[in-house]
Design a protein around this motif. Sequence first.
Motif, short mmCIF file in Angstrom:
data_model
loop_
_atom_site.label_atom_id
_atom_site.label_comp_id
_atom_site.label_asym_id
_atom_site.label_seq_id
_atom_site.Cartn_x
_atom_site.Cartn_y
_atom_site.Cartn_z
N PRO A 157 0.82 -1.23 0.00
CA PRO A 157 0.00 0.00 0.00
C PRO A 157 0.84 1.26 0.00
O PRO A 157 0.46 2.27 -0.59
N THR A 158 1.99 1.22 0.67
CA THR A 158 2.86 2.40 0.72
C THR A 158 3.44 2.73 -0.65
O THR A 158 3.73 3.90 -0.94
N ILE A 159 3.61 1.72 -1.50
CA ILE A 159 4.06 1.96 -2.87
C ILE A 159 2.90 2.45 -3.73
O ILE A 159 3.04 3.41 -4.50
N LEU A 160 1.75 1.80 -3.58
CA LEU A 160 0.57 2.22 -4.34
C LEU A 160 0.25 3.69 -4.12
O LEU A 160 -0.11 4.41 -5.05
N SER A 161 0.37 4.13 -2.88
CA SER A 161 -0.01 5.51 -2.55
C SER A 161 0.90 6.54 -3.19
O SER A 161 0.54 7.72 -3.26
N ARG A 162 2.06 6.10 -3.65
CA ARG A 162 3.03 7.03 -4.24
C ARG A 162 3.08 6.93 -5.77
O ARG A 162 3.93 7.54 -6.40
N CYS A 163 2.16 6.14 -6.33
CA CYS A 163 2.12 5.97 -7.79
C CYS A 163 0.79 6.47 -8.34
O CYS A 163 -0.25 6.38 -7.68
N GLN A 164 0.84 6.96 -9.57
CA GLN A 164 -0.40 7.21 -10.30
C GLN A 164 -0.78 5.90 -10.97
O GLN A 164 -0.04 5.39 -11.82
N ILE A 165 -1.91 5.35 -10.60
CA ILE A 165 -2.32 4.05 -11.12
C ILE A 165 -3.02 4.20 -12.47
O ILE A 165 -3.95 4.99 -12.61
N VAL A 166 -2.54 3.45 -13.44
CA VAL A 166 -3.12 3.44 -14.78
C VAL A 166 -3.63 2.02 -15.04
O VAL A 166 -2.83 1.08 -15.14
N SER A 167 -4.94 1.86 -15.13
CA SER A 167 -5.54 0.54 -15.30
C SER A 167 -5.74 0.22 -16.77
O SER A 167 -6.22 1.05 -17.53
N PHE A 168 -5.39 -1.02 -17.14
CA PHE A 168 -5.56 -1.51 -18.50
C PHE A 168 -6.73 -2.50 -18.52
O PHE A 168 -6.76 -3.44 -17.72
N GLN A 169 -7.67 -2.27 -19.41
CA GLN A 169 -8.87 -3.09 -19.50
C GLN A 169 -8.69 -4.21 -20.53
O GLN A 169 -7.98 -4.05 -21.51
N PRO A 170 -9.36 -5.36 -20.30
CA PRO A 170 -9.29 -6.45 -21.28
C PRO A 170 -9.76 -6.00 -22.66
O PRO A 170 -10.66 -5.18 -22.77
N PHE A 171 -9.11 -6.51 -23.70
CA PHE A 171 -9.51 -6.17 -25.07
C PHE A 171 -10.91 -6.70 -25.35
O PHE A 171 -11.33 -7.73 -24.80
N SER A 172 -11.63 -6.03 -26.21
CA SER A 172 -12.92 -6.55 -26.64
C SER A 172 -12.69 -7.77 -27.53
O SER A 172 -11.65 -7.90 -28.20
N LEU A 173 -13.65 -8.69 -27.53
CA LEU A 173 -13.53 -9.89 -28.36
C LEU A 173 -13.40 -9.53 -29.84
O LEU A 173 -12.61 -10.12 -30.58
#
Length: 335
Positions: A157-173
């Motif tokens: 959590p201490t690392i997560l709090s210091r990063c900007q999180i960029v989420s990648f979504q599954p590709f569409s079929l």
Amino acid sequence: MTLSWDELEKVQPLAAKVLKNSILRNRVAHAYLFEGEHGLGKKEVSVLFAKSLFCLNLKDGINPCEQCSNCKRINHQSHPDVHVLEPDGLSIKKDQIKNLQQEFSKSGVESKQKLYTLVHADKMTTNAANSLLKFLEEPNSETTAILITEQVQQILPTILSRCQIVSFQPFSLNHLEKKLIEEGISPSTAPLLANLTNDLNEAIQLDRDEWFAQARKIVLKLYEVLGKGSLFAMVELQEDWYNHFKEKNQIDRGLDLLLFIYKDLLTLQLGRDKQLIYPDQRRQFEVDMLQNSPTKIAEKMSAILEAKRKLQGNMNPHLLMEQLVLNLQGGSTFV
């Protein structure tokens, strides 16, 4: 083929928007965490991001030229100010992070700017993760870190709090099917591969795998003989299934292939004939669906899903398949 921002916007619009805006507005964060399942191109995006920061001839303020020395060296992982760190064996170790910290403390070889990418950041040992915190807590304004993970819940959590999180979504079929066909895979096979994996490279490897091609034939044959009676299906298990599906992961894949058949029957029942996973079996499935109500098909799908669950619980695989065959015939249930 190198990834472009235009291509990224088509498949990962939210991630593209976040990263492009940070560059165009000159608000690049000191640390990003790219998270999402395997095969979504997170590492390729980190390369694209690096080129957009280091390119000598950017187009429109964002697009790397791909021709300058910086772009070429980043593509070949030979740029002195762009580093990629991956697990040494099963984990990223403290010494690897300490060596990285030494690089953090140096000025860039060719400019003040430096960028580091940690692939499989979730595989850092506890000591390595704690060592990395020093950089993240005292960031150098000219240094950017990119952490890549498929298991965001494993990151401190201490690392997560210091990063900007960029989420990648599954590709569409549809997108994945199109890419597979562009790679030369048959339109009759591409839907099945796209349903099995979101990883383009893994799908291509499966298409070239003789074991997988034979597995598809055996599953379709088992389904065919199920329509003749449980005795025929038991014989098929003995003659083909047990000899081909030996390991737990192979059995699980075989059950997925079987599940997709009944999913196709239900898809036809619902009138969504353009979404078939086995398009080359359409004519036979159209006949079979008339003999099954949506409720019956759903019950059979549930039986296969239950078999998959039992498989993970270390149930004897021969007994599991025999019970499944009887269940699909309506002659028995799981206990």
